[in-house]
Design a protein around this motif. Structure first.
Motif, PDB file in Angstrom:
ATOM      1  N   ALA A 128      34.296  58.713  38.064  1.00  0.00           N
ATOM      2  CA  ALA A 128      35.503  59.062  38.429  1.00  0.00           C
ATOM      3  C   ALA A 128      36.381  57.810  38.576  1.00  0.00           C
ATOM      4  CB  ALA A 128      35.842  59.931  39.745  1.00  0.00           C
ATOM      5  N   ARG A 129      35.783  56.673  39.285  1.00  0.00           N
ATOM      6  CA  ARG A 129      36.523  55.568  39.469  1.00  0.00           C
ATOM      7  C   ARG A 129      36.649  54.476  38.056  1.00  0.00           C
ATOM      8  NH1 ARG A 129      36.654  53.505  44.882  1.00  0.00           N
ATOM      9  NH2 ARG A 129      35.481  51.687  44.705  1.00  0.00           N
ATOM     10  N   ARG A 130      35.731  54.647  37.387  1.00  0.00           N
ATOM     11  CA  ARG A 130      35.948  54.136  35.889  1.00  0.00           C
ATOM     12  C   ARG A 130      37.149  54.835  35.100  1.00  0.00           C
ATOM     13  NH1 ARG A 130      32.010  55.429  31.843  1.00  0.00           N
ATOM     14  NH2 ARG A 130      30.496  55.736  32.863  1.00  0.00           N
ATOM     15  N   ALA A 131      37.025  55.975  35.249  1.00  0.00           N
ATOM     16  CA  ALA A 131      38.082  57.010  34.502  1.00  0.00           C
ATOM     17  C   ALA A 131      39.408  56.438  35.189  1.00  0.00           C
ATOM     18  CB  ALA A 131      37.939  58.348  34.782  1.00  0.00           C
ATOM     19  N   GLU A 132      39.586  56.341  36.507  1.00  0.00           N
ATOM     20  CA  GLU A 132      40.593  55.859  37.144  1.00  0.00           C
ATOM     21  C   GLU A 132      41.182  54.494  36.597  1.00  0.00           C
ATOM     22  OE1 GLU A 132      40.267  54.710  41.177  1.00  0.00           O
ATOM     23  OE2 GLU A 132      42.237  55.450  41.800  1.00  0.00           O
ATOM     24  N   ARG A 133      40.133  53.676  36.351  1.00  0.00           N
ATOM     25  CA  ARG A 133      40.691  52.338  35.965  1.00  0.00           C
ATOM     26  C   ARG A 133      41.204  52.286  34.410  1.00  0.00           C
ATOM     27  NH1 ARG A 133      35.359  51.229  38.391  1.00  0.00           N
ATOM     28  NH2 ARG A 133      34.273  50.841  36.252  1.00  0.00           N
ATOM     29  N   LEU A 134      40.601  53.173  33.661  1.00  0.00           N
ATOM     30  CA  LEU A 134      41.347  53.493  32.512  1.00  0.00           C
ATOM     31  C   LEU A 134      42.657  53.964  32.394  1.00  0.00           C
ATOM     32  CD1 LEU A 134      37.750  54.364  30.557  1.00  0.00           C
ATOM     33  CD2 LEU A 134      39.298  52.433  30.076  1.00  0.00           C
TER      34      LEU A 134
ATOM     35  N   LYS C  12      47.182  49.873  42.093  1.00  0.00           N
ATOM     36  CA  LYS C  12      46.797  48.756  42.677  1.00  0.00           C
ATOM     37  C   LYS C  12      45.683  49.034  43.799  1.00  0.00           C
ATOM     38  CE  LYS C  12      49.899  45.126  41.376  1.00  0.00           C
ATOM     39  NZ  LYS C  12      50.688  44.007  42.106  1.00  0.00           N
ATOM     40  N   THR C  13      44.870  47.964  43.969  1.00  0.00           N
ATOM     41  CA  THR C  13      44.045  47.901  45.274  1.00  0.00           C
ATOM     42  C   THR C  13      43.654  46.854  45.687  1.00  0.00           C
ATOM     43  OG1 THR C  13      41.883  49.282  45.440  1.00  0.00           O
ATOM     44  CG2 THR C  13      41.731  47.762  43.744  1.00  0.00           C
ATOM     45  N   SER C  14      42.763  46.720  46.777  1.00  0.00           N
ATOM     46  CA  SER C  14      42.612  45.312  47.584  1.00  0.00           C
ATOM     47  C   SER C  14      41.115  44.868  47.278  1.00  0.00           C
ATOM     48  CB  SER C  14      42.567  45.776  49.067  1.00  0.00           C
ATOM     49  OG  SER C  14      43.605  46.243  49.508  1.00  0.00           O
ATOM     50  N   LEU C  15      41.182  43.477  47.038  1.00  0.00           N
ATOM     51  CA  LEU C  15      39.988  42.792  46.970  1.00  0.00           C
ATOM     52  C   LEU C  15      39.616  42.262  48.516  1.00  0.00           C
ATOM     53  CD1 LEU C  15      40.860  40.346  43.912  1.00  0.00           C
ATOM     54  CD2 LEU C  15      39.438  42.641  43.798  1.00  0.00           C
ATOM     55  N   PHE C  21      45.645  45.173  40.183  1.00  0.00           N
ATOM     56  CA  PHE C  21      45.565  46.449  39.600  1.00  0.00           C
ATOM     57  C   PHE C  21      44.029  46.803  39.467  1.00  0.00           C
ATOM     58  CE2 PHE C  21      49.662  45.532  37.561  1.00  0.00           C
ATOM     59  CZ  PHE C  21      50.547  46.595  38.024  1.00  0.00           C
ATOM     60  N   LYS C  22      43.888  48.097  39.068  1.00  0.00           N
ATOM     61  CA  LYS C  22      42.459  48.730  39.335  1.00  0.00           C
ATOM     62  C   LYS C  22      41.661  48.375  38.201  1.00  0.00           C
ATOM     63  CE  LYS C  22      43.155  52.126  42.825  1.00  0.00           C
ATOM     64  NZ  LYS C  22      43.498  53.481  43.100  1.00  0.00           N
ATOM     65  N   ASP C  23      42.453  47.920  36.910  1.00  0.00           N
ATOM     66  CA  ASP C  23      41.689  47.794  35.798  1.00  0.00           C
ATOM     67  C   ASP C  23      41.514  46.247  35.681  1.00  0.00           C
ATOM     68  OD1 ASP C  23      44.401  46.827  35.230  1.00  0.00           O
ATOM     69  OD2 ASP C  23      44.207  47.299  33.128  1.00  0.00           O
ATOM     70  N   ARG C  26      37.517  42.140  37.671  1.00  0.00           N
ATOM     71  CA  ARG C  26      36.819  41.984  38.611  1.00  0.00           C
ATOM     72  C   ARG C  26      36.428  43.233  39.472  1.00  0.00           C
ATOM     73  NH1 ARG C  26      35.746  37.537  41.933  1.00  0.00           N
ATOM     74  NH2 ARG C  26      37.095  36.521  40.634  1.00  0.00           N
ATOM     75  N   VAL C  27      37.404  44.493  39.549  1.00  0.00           N
ATOM     76  CA  VAL C  27      37.224  45.357  39.885  1.00  0.00           C
ATOM     77  C   VAL C  27      36.262  46.071  38.869  1.00  0.00           C
ATOM     78  CG1 VAL C  27      38.367  47.624  40.665  1.00  0.00           C
ATOM     79  CG2 VAL C  27      39.647  45.483  40.927  1.00  0.00           C
ATOM     80  N   GLU C  28      36.511  46.200  37.753  1.00  0.00           N
ATOM     81  CA  GLU C  28      35.699  46.588  36.473  1.00  0.00           C
ATOM     82  C   GLU C  28      34.052  46.321  36.728  1.00  0.00           C
ATOM     83  OE1 GLU C  28      35.607  49.322  33.695  1.00  0.00           O
ATOM     84  OE2 GLU C  28      37.477  48.348  34.101  1.00  0.00           O
ATOM     85  N   ALA C  29      33.894  45.003  37.306  1.00  0.00           N
ATOM     86  CA  ALA C  29      32.562  44.320  37.512  1.00  0.00           C
ATOM     87  C   ALA C  29      32.034  45.135  38.642  1.00  0.00           C
ATOM     88  CB  ALA C  29      32.583  42.834  37.347  1.00  0.00           C
ATOM     89  N   TYR C  30      32.532  44.950  39.775  1.00  0.00           N
ATOM     90  CA  TYR C  30      32.010  45.531  41.154  1.00  0.00           C
ATOM     91  C   TYR C  30      31.924  47.189  40.988  1.00  0.00           C
ATOM     92  CZ  TYR C  30      36.354  45.408  43.624  1.00  0.00           C
ATOM     93  OH  TYR C  30      37.664  45.340  44.207  1.00  0.00           O
ATOM     94  N   GLY C  31      32.999  47.592  40.131  1.00  0.00           N
ATOM     95  CA  GLY C  31      32.667  49.174  40.163  1.00  0.00           C
ATOM     96  C   GLY C  31      31.543  49.526  39.279  1.00  0.00           C
ATOM     97  N   THR C  32      31.164  48.715  38.640  1.00  0.00           N
ATOM     98  CA  THR C  32      29.963  49.150  37.596  1.00  0.00           C
ATOM     99  C   THR C  32      28.757  48.928  38.228  1.00  0.00           C
ATOM    100  OG1 THR C  32      31.227  48.612  35.593  1.00  0.00           O
ATOM    101  CG2 THR C  32      29.011  48.718  35.111  1.00  0.00           C
TER     102      THR C  32
HETATM  103  C1  LIG Z   1      36.848  50.578  47.967  1.00  0.00           C
HETATM  104  C2  LIG Z   1      37.378  49.366  47.138  1.00  0.00           C
HETATM  105  O1  LIG Z   1      37.042  49.726  45.805  1.00  0.00           O
HETATM  106  C3  LIG Z   1      37.708  49.083  44.968  1.00  0.00           C
HETATM  107  N1  LIG Z   1      38.429  50.034  44.124  1.00  0.00           N
HETATM  108  C4  LIG Z   1      39.669  50.992  44.240  1.00  0.00           C
HETATM  109  N2  LIG Z   1      39.487  51.637  43.118  1.00  0.00           N
HETATM  110  C5  LIG Z   1      38.538  51.343  42.385  1.00  0.00           C
HETATM  111  C6  LIG Z   1      38.240  51.711  40.945  1.00  0.00           C
HETATM  112  N3  LIG Z   1      38.765  52.782  40.402  1.00  0.00           N
HETATM  113  N4  LIG Z   1      37.261  51.279  40.336  1.00  0.00           N
HETATM  114  C7  LIG Z   1      36.385  50.443  40.990  1.00  0.00           C
HETATM  115  N5  LIG Z   1      36.559  49.903  42.306  1.00  0.00           N
HETATM  116  C8  LIG Z   1      37.980  50.433  42.874  1.00  0.00           C
HETATM  117  C9  LIG Z   1      38.690  48.357  45.854  1.00  0.00           C
HETATM  118  O2  LIG Z   1      38.586  47.078  45.942  1.00  0.00           O
HETATM  119  C10 LIG Z   1      38.907  49.322  47.069  1.00  0.00           C
HETATM  120  O3  LIG Z   1      39.241  48.290  48.189  1.00  0.00           O
END
Ligand SMILES: C[C@H]1O[C@@H](n2cnc3c(N)ncnc32)[C@H](O)[C@@H]1O
Ligand code: B12
Ligand code: B12
Ligand code: B12
Ligand SMILES: C[C@H]1O[C@@H](n2cnc3c(N)ncnc32)[C@H](O)[C@@H]1O
Ligand SMILES: C[C@H]1O[C@@H](n2cnc3c(N)ncnc32)[C@H](O)[C@@H]1O
Ligand SMILES: [Mg+2]
Ligand SMILES: [Mg+2]
Ligand SMILES: [Mg+2]
Lengths: 193, 193, 193
Positions: A128-134, C12-15, C21-23, C26-32
């Motif tokens: 869901a978070r991957r989709a959100e990023r897109l 937008k989101t916090s590091l 931005f969520k895309d 860096r966010v993509e990397a730790y989200g994965t």
């Molecule tokens: C809980 C943390 O997850 C990160 N965060 C927020 N939205 C997403 C997303 N769609 N994908 C990956 N990480 C995200 C931000 O860094 C937030 O602070």
């Protein structure tokens, strides 16, 4: 009925009201929502009907809503009204609040896992978070205001988080905390209430 | 034998006949085919041998073909002949036609899920489509004609769709239609026969 | 505690120490990495405790380390020390060597699958590689030297490969070789020892 049409064999495909390359960010976005829908379907098959009928019902409702999202993203037709409503976001928030109350408070990150269904719901959370990023990438590219889909997906990953915890809690499987975690969860600042 | 070589620790890796950064679109493409192969392997483990030997055989055949695809995409050596043949596409079409006849017709989108194996095949369907999008991106970047791999992946996701439906049908699990779906499936136009 | 804050509803989101931005890559990397963590959690639920306590322990250790990785990637604060240590890489190498010895040598690619847990570990292998590709993209974009996280993920996918094989071996499920595979695995060149 033939399911395949061969029309996409050279790399282009149809939107609702347009034709684009398959690697278009819009296709990427609703394709990922489709992927998410698969994991939600998988999670349902891992939940027993007597113990988790509430969550199963939620998840099936979510599957329909993900199709609403997919259609809204797939459409570039101005006349078409969006299907996903703001009420779905409110509904998710109510569910999140309810399930949060049912589970013990946490202060630290927890390891995804514990039971099969909970693990799959955690996977759904991250897809869901991957989709959100897109969706964010799509909004930026089109310079468009964030749609309800964005809000919905943001809330949906939080829903999956509490649902994954609730599943384990009901199964008497305690959450395992990330050992090197600081206290990262805190009361929401007033501004967010 | 040591499996790890440490040679990729700084971000570069080997193609068949070249060396590139690991985030190269080509590596992305065959890496995703590898991911798809994992879900196909998973689906097989969720199917009972007596009821689904035909689908299990298909899926194992597909696993080999995905390696053919991966190799073809990984190669930048002109002298190397592609491994994936056009016959594999025809074969998939025959299977799709056969399984379509075995299952009831549908007019509307259906929710992925029902049984574990069906859900996993739906996930494979969406990962095949993710791989397809990357192949399209690769073809555009290299200004190259669409290869058999592209046709193959396009048909493969349709194969997964009918296979996922067939699995549930044999298990007596009815498809759940997306409630707000219009009638989206229709007879294929003559031009596509 | 409210889990949702609504602050990210506009994209937008916090590091740790910044807002993006969520895309953001860096966010993509730790989200994965978070997604990967889900599959590791899933694999654990598919392993029996008496036969696979060693692998279960490894996988839980890895889950904590993936949080270390995620935190290191999420941080743009200069003062913050990285959590992931080089020892974790050495530890993985020891485990890889150990498990390689326990399983029969192979010369050719093998099909992912065999047992549920092994299939899921193969999926984790490919998601680790997806995460690795994103870290490479991030390093290139920031023109930064490859961090321990990159080495770690590279080794981690090799660990998953041998662990997936070991699981099947202990369950007496033989590896199926990719039929059209050349002999691709060979003794590591001296330079890599
Ligand atoms: C809980 C943390 O997850 C990160 N965060 C927020 N939205 C997403 C997303 N769609 N994908 C990956 N990480 C995200 C931000 O860094 C937030 O602070
Ligand atoms: C978007 C889409 C998807 C999305 C669905 C997202 C969603 N809606 O939730 C996703 C990616 C999930 C998807 C998946 C699949 N799809 Co699809 N999909 C489409 C697409 C582009 C649009 C369907 C749709 O929702 N239309 C909108 C409709 C009718 O509903 P509506 O919003 O209520 O529309 C109203 C108004 O908007 C208006 N309207 C609609 N369009 C337009 C256009 C204009 C210009 C105007 C003015 C008005 C207007 O009229 C409607 C009625 O009031 C069609 C192709 C096409 N362009 O029709 C293929 C299509 C239906 N899909 C197809 C296929 C094969 C599939 C898959 C099997 C592919 C696969 N292998 O995975 C899966 C099945 C998934 C499942 N679980 O059932 C085929 C079916 C082929 C056939 N034989 O019929 C189609 C026809 C594409 C094709 N190949 O030609 N799909
Ligand atoms: C592509 C590739 C993959 C692809 C496979 C795609 C496919 N083929 O289906 C994917 C991404 C799936 C993959 C995965 C893995 N791989 Co790999 N892979 C390779 C790679 C780059 C090529 C292998 C290959 O198919 N070669 C082609 C062959 C030999 O077959 P062929 O097409 O029939 O080739 C003929 C002709 O084309 C010609 N030819 C071949 N190459 C060339 C080059 C030139 C210039 C010319 C003129 C001719 C020519 O000669 C061949 C014989 O007739 C090699 C590195 C390398 N460059 O060799 C690593 C390699 C084999 N992989 C390796 C590893 C470790 C793995 C993984 C374990 C990684 C992981 N942790 O996930 C997994 C294992 C997967 C599994 N299930 O078994 C290592 C093995 C290390 C060792 N100790 O031996 C290698 C050597 C890379 C390395 N680190 O150095 N891999
Ligand atoms: C990175 C991150 C993640 C990463 C975790 C990666 C990791 N660390 O392993 C991922 C993506 C996995 C993640 C997931 C989630 N997260 Co998060 N996450 C964060 C984030 C940005 C940082 C947390 C963190 O590790 N901080 C660092 C800490 C405290 O540890 P430390 O490294 O030891 O830090 C020390 C130093 O570095 C220094 N320091 C730390 N920060 C800074 C900054 C500066 C400027 C300086 C000088 C020093 C400094 O002080 C610390 C103590 O000594 C926070 C938001 C924020 N900025 O705090 C949200 C946050 C904790 N997450 C949140 C949420 C909701 C989640 C999810 C539930 C989201 C979801 N639906 O999936 C999941 C839960 C996952 C789980 N399994 O438990 C919320 C919690 C809301 C609440 N009510 O409390 C937060 C607060 C974000 C928000 N919405 O406002 N998250
Ligand atoms: C059924 C619908 O799915 C979309 N479509 C076609 N190919 C892909 C793909 N690789 N990934 C995601 N969506 C795709 C098109 O919009 C098509 O009409
Ligand atoms: C075994 C083969 O896999 C490829 N390879 C190396 N690293 C990755 C990654 N992160 N993702 C996908 N493929 C990769 C290279 O081509 C290597 O030679
Ligand atoms: Mg969020
Ligand atoms: Mg298609
Ligand atoms: Mg590697």
């Amino acid at each position: 009925m033939k399911i395949y049409t061969r029309t996409g064999d050279k790399g282009k495909t149809s939107l609702i009201g347009g034709r684009v390359f398959k690697d278009d960010i819009r296709v990427e976005a609703y394709g990922t929502i489709d992927e998410l829908n698969g994991f939600v379907g998988k999670a349902i098959t891992e939940l027993s009907k007597d113990q988790f009928s509430d969550i199963i019902d939620d998840l099936e409702k979510i599957q329909h809503e993900l199709f609403d999202c997919g259609g809204d993203i797939a459409s570039v037709v101005k006349e078409r009204k969006n299907k996903l409503t703001e009420e779905t976001v409110n509904y998710l928030e109510e569910k999140i609040d309810k399930y949060s109350e049912e589970t013990p408070e946490i202060e630290r990150f927890i390891l995804p896992g514990g039971s099969k269904a909970s693990a799959t719901i955690h996977i759904a959370r991250t897809v869901a978070r991957r989709a959100e990023r897109l969706i964010v990438a799509l909004m930026k590219e089109e310079n468009a205001p964030p749609p309800t889909v964005l809000q919905y997906l943001n809330r949906l990953s939080d829903y999956f988080f509490v649902a994954a915890r609730l599943v384990n809690f009901r199964l008497n499987i305690p959450d395992v905390e990330y050992i090197r975690s600081a206290k990262v969860f805190h009361l929401t600042p007033d501004s967010n209430k």
